[in-house]
Design a protein around this motif. Structure first.
Motif, PDB file in Angstrom:
ATOM      1  N   ASP A 131       0.850  -1.188   0.000  1.00  0.00           N
ATOM      2  CA  ASP A 131       0.000   0.000   0.000  1.00  0.00           C
ATOM      3  C   ASP A 131       0.887   1.241   0.000  1.00  0.00           C
ATOM      4  N   PRO A 132       0.824   2.071  -1.045  1.00  0.00           N
ATOM      5  CA  PRO A 132       1.688   3.249  -1.103  1.00  0.00           C
ATOM      6  C   PRO A 132       1.299   4.337  -0.100  1.00  0.00           C
ATOM      7  N   PHE A 133       0.109   4.207   0.509  1.00  0.00           N
ATOM      8  CA  PHE A 133      -0.378   5.243   1.415  1.00  0.00           C
ATOM      9  C   PHE A 133      -0.330   4.841   2.883  1.00  0.00           C
ATOM     10  N   ALA A 134       0.073   3.614   3.165  1.00  0.00           N
ATOM     11  CA  ALA A 134       0.125   3.142   4.546  1.00  0.00           C
ATOM     12  C   ALA A 134       1.411   2.354   4.750  1.00  0.00           C
ATOM     13  N   GLU A 135       2.123   2.687   5.793  1.00  0.00           N
ATOM     14  CA  GLU A 135       3.379   2.008   6.067  1.00  0.00           C
ATOM     15  C   GLU A 135       3.132   0.574   6.534  1.00  0.00           C
ATOM     16  N   LYS A 136       3.899  -0.349   5.989  1.00  0.00           N
ATOM     17  CA  LYS A 136       3.858  -1.770   6.359  1.00  0.00           C
ATOM     18  C   LYS A 136       2.471  -2.382   6.190  1.00  0.00           C
ATOM     19  N   ALA A 137       1.800  -2.013   5.095  1.00  0.00           N
ATOM     20  CA  ALA A 137       0.471  -2.552   4.792  1.00  0.00           C
ATOM     21  C   ALA A 137       0.420  -2.969   3.326  1.00  0.00           C
ATOM     22  N   ALA A 138      -0.485  -3.915   3.025  1.00  0.00           N
ATOM     23  CA  ALA A 138      -0.645  -4.384   1.654  1.00  0.00           C
ATOM     24  C   ALA A 138      -2.061  -4.870   1.445  1.00  0.00           C
ATOM     25  N   THR A 139      -2.487  -4.841   0.186  1.00  0.00           N
ATOM     26  CA  THR A 139      -3.759  -5.444  -0.204  1.00  0.00           C
ATOM     27  C   THR A 139      -3.459  -6.774  -0.886  1.00  0.00           C
ATOM     28  N   ILE A 140      -4.411  -7.706  -0.752  1.00  0.00           N
ATOM     29  CA  ILE A 140      -4.267  -9.005  -1.399  1.00  0.00           C
ATOM     30  C   ILE A 140      -5.509  -9.310  -2.223  1.00  0.00           C
ATOM     31  N   GLY A 141      -5.339 -10.211  -3.161  1.00  0.00           N
ATOM     32  CA  GLY A 141      -6.450 -10.693  -3.969  1.00  0.00           C
ATOM     33  C   GLY A 141      -6.055 -12.005  -4.616  1.00  0.00           C
ATOM     34  N   PHE A 142      -7.044 -12.745  -5.097  1.00  0.00           N
ATOM     35  CA  PHE A 142      -6.749 -14.012  -5.752  1.00  0.00           C
ATOM     36  C   PHE A 142      -7.903 -14.431  -6.646  1.00  0.00           C
ATOM     37  N   MET A 143      -7.595 -15.302  -7.603  1.00  0.00           N
ATOM     38  CA  MET A 143      -8.571 -15.923  -8.507  1.00  0.00           C
ATOM     39  C   MET A 143      -8.190 -17.387  -8.632  1.00  0.00           C
ATOM     40  N   LEU A 144      -9.192 -18.262  -8.600  1.00  0.00           N
ATOM     41  CA  LEU A 144      -8.951 -19.693  -8.770  1.00  0.00           C
ATOM     42  C   LEU A 144      -9.845 -20.239  -9.874  1.00  0.00           C
ATOM     43  N   ARG A 145      -9.420 -21.338 -10.475  1.00  0.00           N
ATOM     44  CA  ARG A 145     -10.238 -22.001 -11.495  1.00  0.00           C
ATOM     45  C   ARG A 145     -11.574 -22.421 -10.882  1.00  0.00           C
ATOM     46  N   PRO A 146     -12.676 -22.228 -11.589  1.00  0.00           N
ATOM     47  CA  PRO A 146     -13.997 -22.574 -11.037  1.00  0.00           C
ATOM     48  C   PRO A 146     -14.164 -24.046 -10.665  1.00  0.00           C
ATOM     49  N   ASP A 147     -13.470 -24.948 -11.352  1.00  0.00           N
ATOM     50  CA  ASP A 147     -13.644 -26.376 -11.057  1.00  0.00           C
ATOM     51  C   ASP A 147     -13.055 -26.791  -9.714  1.00  0.00           C
ATOM     52  N   ILE A 148     -12.295 -25.896  -9.056  1.00  0.00           N
ATOM     53  CA  ILE A 148     -11.752 -26.236  -7.744  1.00  0.00           C
ATOM     54  C   ILE A 148     -12.362 -25.407  -6.616  1.00  0.00           C
ATOM     55  N   TRP A 149     -13.360 -24.572  -6.937  1.00  0.00           N
ATOM     56  CA  TRP A 149     -14.017 -23.784  -5.894  1.00  0.00           C
ATOM     57  C   TRP A 149     -14.679 -24.718  -4.877  1.00  0.00           C
ATOM     58  N   GLY A 150     -14.759 -24.255  -3.639  1.00  0.00           N
ATOM     59  CA  GLY A 150     -15.450 -25.008  -2.596  1.00  0.00           C
ATOM     60  C   GLY A 150     -14.608 -26.075  -1.914  1.00  0.00           C
ATOM     61  N   ARG A 151     -13.312 -26.104  -2.175  1.00  0.00           N
ATOM     62  CA  ARG A 151     -12.430 -27.113  -1.574  1.00  0.00           C
ATOM     63  C   ARG A 151     -11.516 -26.553  -0.490  1.00  0.00           C
ATOM     64  N   GLY A 152     -11.719 -25.283  -0.123  1.00  0.00           N
ATOM     65  CA  GLY A 152     -10.879 -24.669   0.901  1.00  0.00           C
ATOM     66  C   GLY A 152      -9.535 -24.163   0.400  1.00  0.00           C
ATOM     67  N   LEU A 153      -9.328 -24.205  -0.908  1.00  0.00           N
ATOM     68  CA  LEU A 153      -8.046 -23.762  -1.448  1.00  0.00           C
ATOM     69  C   LEU A 153      -7.881 -22.243  -1.375  1.00  0.00           C
ATOM     70  N   GLY A 154      -8.983 -21.508  -1.466  1.00  0.00           N
ATOM     71  CA  GLY A 154      -8.913 -20.054  -1.334  1.00  0.00           C
ATOM     72  C   GLY A 154      -8.398 -19.651   0.036  1.00  0.00           C
ATOM     73  N   THR A 155      -8.827 -20.372   1.063  1.00  0.00           N
ATOM     74  CA  THR A 155      -8.347 -20.099   2.425  1.00  0.00           C
ATOM     75  C   THR A 155      -6.842 -20.319   2.500  1.00  0.00           C
ATOM     76  N   GLU A 156      -6.367 -21.394   1.876  1.00  0.00           N
ATOM     77  CA  GLU A 156      -4.927 -21.650   1.876  1.00  0.00           C
ATOM     78  C   GLU A 156      -4.174 -20.560   1.126  1.00  0.00           C
ATOM     79  N   VAL A 157      -4.736 -20.071   0.023  1.00  0.00           N
ATOM     80  CA  VAL A 157      -4.090 -18.975  -0.711  1.00  0.00           C
ATOM     81  C   VAL A 157      -3.949 -17.746   0.179  1.00  0.00           C
ATOM     82  N   VAL A 158      -5.013 -17.400   0.910  1.00  0.00           N
ATOM     83  CA  VAL A 158      -4.946 -16.236   1.811  1.00  0.00           C
ATOM     84  C   VAL A 158      -3.868 -16.458   2.867  1.00  0.00           C
ATOM     85  N   HIS A 159      -3.777 -17.664   3.429  1.00  0.00           N
ATOM     86  CA  HIS A 159      -2.734 -17.953   4.413  1.00  0.00           C
ATOM     87  C   HIS A 159      -1.337 -17.829   3.801  1.00  0.00           C
TER      88      HIS A 159
END
Length: 191
Positions: free
Chosen positions: A87-115
């Motif tokens: 984040d250019p406006f906040a010290e020691k901060a960042a934004t995150i985001g992710f996209m996964l293939r639809p055929d793997i949605w609902g398996r908890g993989l998004g949670t692992e990506v965030v971790h």
């Protein structure tokens, strides 16, 4: 930090390569994947350009943008995309985001990506705060962010202009002293 290689029980975050164009286009060009995003489905050329930008930004000093491939650890197959932007406006901060293939949605993989993104941000980059946004209609993303230990902070009204209209965003965050790496997330330098 270059190159990034963060591993979890089922997934790995690594740098994007030019050979990832077709696999990433299958994700970012999919209307179901981008339905709640700030972007339209991307053309192959747009994905190719984004990967080129990712490769360039990976070598930047200081590095402020981490555009990464999400790969299944066993098959070594690209199944998604993740990013962490300082984040250019906040010290020691960042934004995150992710996209996964639809055929793997609902398996908890998004949670692992965030971790994995939190491991990168907190343990490798020394961040204090990581935050994310989601479309109000994307309830699944909200569940994923909460499950990964983030807290819903609130709503930014008319935050993004999408499909010819203003859209709100729901915000989430986690602080470095709140986040605990689950078992199997590599928080040291991984190769």
């Amino acid at each position: 930090m270059h190159p990034v290689n963060i591993t979890g029980p089922r997934l790995q975050l690594r740098e994007l390569h030019s050979r990832d164009v077709d696999a990433l286009h299958a994700i970012q060009g999919d209307a179901d994947v981008t339905r709640h995003m700030k972007l339209e489905p991307r053309t192959r050329e747009e994905v190719e350009h984004a990967i080129s930008c990712s490769i360039t930004s990976a070598g930047a000093e200081p590095r402020n943008i981490y555009m990464l491939a999400v790969v299944c650890s066993e098959e070594r197959q690209l199944i998604g995309y993740a990013d962490l932007d300082l984040d250019p406006f906040a010290e020691k901060a960042a934004t995150i985001g992710f996209m996964l293939r639809p055929d793997i949605w609902g398996r908890g993989l998004g949670t692992e990506v965030v971790h994995l993104l939190c491991a990168l941000g907190f343990h490798h980059l020394g961040l204090h705060r990581i935050w994310a946004t989601r479309s109000p209609l994307n309830a699944a993303s909200g569940k994923t962010l909460l499950k990964a230990g983030m807290t819903e902070d609130g709503r930014i009204r008319d935050h993004v202009f999408v499909d010819g209209a203003w859209r709100d965003s729901i915000t989430y965050s986690v602080l470095n002293h709140e986040w605990q790496a689950p078992e199997g997330i590599c928080v040291s330098t991984c190769s």
